[in-house]
Design a protein around this motif. Structure first.
Motif, PDB file in Angstrom:
ATOM      1  N   GLU A   1      57.513  16.587  51.561  1.00 50.13           N
ATOM      2  CA  GLU A   1      56.190  17.180  51.650  1.00 50.13           C
ATOM      3  C   GLU A   1      55.324  16.478  52.691  1.00 50.13           C
ATOM      4  O   GLU A   1      54.641  17.127  53.486  1.00 50.13           O
ATOM      5  CB  GLU A   1      55.512  17.129  50.282  1.00 50.13           C
ATOM      6  CG  GLU A   1      54.138  17.778  50.261  1.00 50.13           C
ATOM      7  CD  GLU A   1      53.516  17.788  48.870  1.00 50.13           C
ATOM      8  OE1 GLU A   1      52.316  18.111  48.775  1.00 50.13           O
ATOM      9  OE2 GLU A   1      54.215  17.467  47.897  1.00 50.13           O
TER      10      GLU A   1
ATOM     11  N   ARG B   1      56.735  17.330  56.048  1.00 44.61           N
ATOM     12  CA  ARG B   1      56.929  18.763  56.221  1.00 44.61           C
ATOM     13  C   ARG B   1      58.311  19.067  56.793  1.00 44.61           C
ATOM     14  O   ARG B   1      58.464  19.748  57.812  1.00 44.61           O
ATOM     15  CB  ARG B   1      55.836  19.352  57.115  1.00 44.61           C
ATOM     16  CG  ARG B   1      54.442  19.194  56.530  1.00 44.61           C
ATOM     17  CD  ARG B   1      53.382  19.788  57.423  1.00 44.61           C
ATOM     18  NE  ARG B   1      52.055  19.618  56.862  1.00 44.61           N
ATOM     19  CZ  ARG B   1      50.932  20.028  57.445  1.00 44.61           C
ATOM     20  NH1 ARG B   1      50.983  20.615  58.621  1.00 44.61           N
ATOM     21  NH2 ARG B   1      49.760  19.830  56.854  1.00 44.61           N
ATOM     22  N   THR B   2      59.324  18.547  56.121  1.00 44.41           N
ATOM     23  CA  THR B   2      60.695  18.720  56.588  1.00 44.41           C
ATOM     24  C   THR B   2      61.638  18.878  55.410  1.00 44.41           C
ATOM     25  O   THR B   2      61.385  18.362  54.327  1.00 44.41           O
ATOM     26  CB  THR B   2      61.138  17.508  57.436  1.00 44.41           C
ATOM     27  OG1 THR B   2      62.463  17.732  57.933  1.00 44.41           O
ATOM     28  CG2 THR B   2      61.145  16.228  56.599  1.00 44.41           C
TER      29      THR B   2
END
Length: 352
Positions: free
Chosen positions: A132, A135-136
């Motif tokens: 999170e 963002r991957t």
């Protein structure tokens, strides 16, 4: 062994050495600085599993694949080695986490329940936090020594969370009884005139499932001290990495040493984990990179497990001129393996 060596070094250090330490720490801090436009260098406590746990995230480009590093011990944080692995951060975003019972997490105070299953649950939660935060969905799980014990279960049970598994100092418990390393340690102790230490091991016996936490800790210490290659590695790698780390104060070093002693309870619990019985099928790319001279987690045993593994892609490689802590003793060689074997598979999966 780390705890004893560190305590000895601190107590014996004259004032001049503390001055030298400060100079080296300032230099290391400058070399660790990340100032690229898309870089990241953040660290702090994150609430994981009901307690505050220390997480560091470093890399020159957050678009790079993520390496989530599970340290060994138990209780032996890898955050000391950031300077050794600085080059990795040009190609990967490296995440290091002090598990409960280790490093700055232990120094924070309340540890809650410390057991194998709780560390496993914490790791899943840390993975979610990292995915999170960055963002991957592209997280490579890197298991070191004790971290590779439950790293196998993480990779097997949660292939949806990881793009690959990489084991180093791969610790493979269970399977056919293997007491070769135990008896080799006894032989080395006797040949070096440490008969009483050898006798202590013999009284414990070669079956780790019968050991107490104290027995487990004694075996680890004596196995390391009996191997001249490991003794050199402690002197030239581990103690300097700890002593000159710009991100660890003396009280952090003490907390790290105390945490290792505290975490022996998890070490003895881990010997009841049977990697073969747990499963040899992995639904993600699987790699083991092992030190060729490792006496603590011998390469032939890791190879036997690897040969039984079923995975969509798997590769095994020896790290030459290396014992335990192979990735930190030979960081350039390890990075080359990551770049030539692991990253192409991960990038190809991303494009696919």
């Amino acid at each position: 062994m780390i705890a004893l060596a560190l305590a000895t070094a601190v107590s014996a250090a004259p004032a001049a050495l503390f001055g030298h330490r400060q100079l080296r720490r300032r230099k290391a801090a400058a070399e660790l600085r990340i100032d690229t436009p898309n870089g990241i260098d953040e660290s702090g406590f994150v609430r994981i599993g009901g307690i505050e746990q220390w997480i560091e995230i470093r890399g020159e480009d957050t678009a790079n694949p993520v390496l989530l590093d599970l340290h060994g011990g138990p209780g032996a944080t890898n955050t000391y080695f950031a300077h050794r692995t600085r080059a990795w951060e040009r190609h990967f975003t490296v995440v290091r986490w002090d598990m409960r019972g280790a490093g700055k997490t232990f120094g924070r105070g309340e540890q809650g329940t410390v057991c194998f299953d709780q560390l496993l649950a914490d790791a899943v939660e840390v993975t979610g936090y990292v995915r999170e935060r960055l963002r991957t969905n592209e997280v490579i799980l890197l298991g070191n020594s004790f971290g590779s014990v439950f790293g196998l279960r993480l990779a097997r049970e949660h292939p949806e969370l990881y793009s690959a598994y990489v084991g180093t100092d791969q610790n493979v418990c269970g399977g056919e009884p293997d007491d070769i390393a135990f008896h080799e340690t006894v032989r080395r102790l006797r040949s070096s005139g440490k008969g009483s230490a050898a006798a202590k091991l013999e009284r414990m016996g070669a079956d780790p499932t019968t050991w107490t936490a104290a027995d487990w800790g004694l075996n680890a210490k004596l196995t390391a001290s009996a191997d001249p290659f490991v003794a050199t590695m402690f002197k030239k790698l581990i103690l300097p990495a700890m002593w000159f780390s710009p991100r660890h104060r003396l009280r952090d070093l003490k907390a790290g040493a105390d945490g290792m002693k505290f975490s022996e309870r998890v070490g003895v619990e881990s010997v009841h984990f049977d990697a073969w019985r747990d499963g040899t099928r992995f639904d993600l790319p699987f790699f083991i990179f092992q030190g060729e001279h490792d006496s603590l987690t011998p390469a032939p045993r890791a190879r036997r497990y690897f040969d039984d593994v079923q995975a969509p892609h798997k590769e095994f490689a020896l790290i030459t001129d290396a014992t335990h802590f192979a990735s930190f003793w030979q960081p350039e060689q390890f990075l080359e393996l990551l770049l030539t074997k692991v990253r192409p598979v991960v990038v190809a999966a991303r494009k696919g």
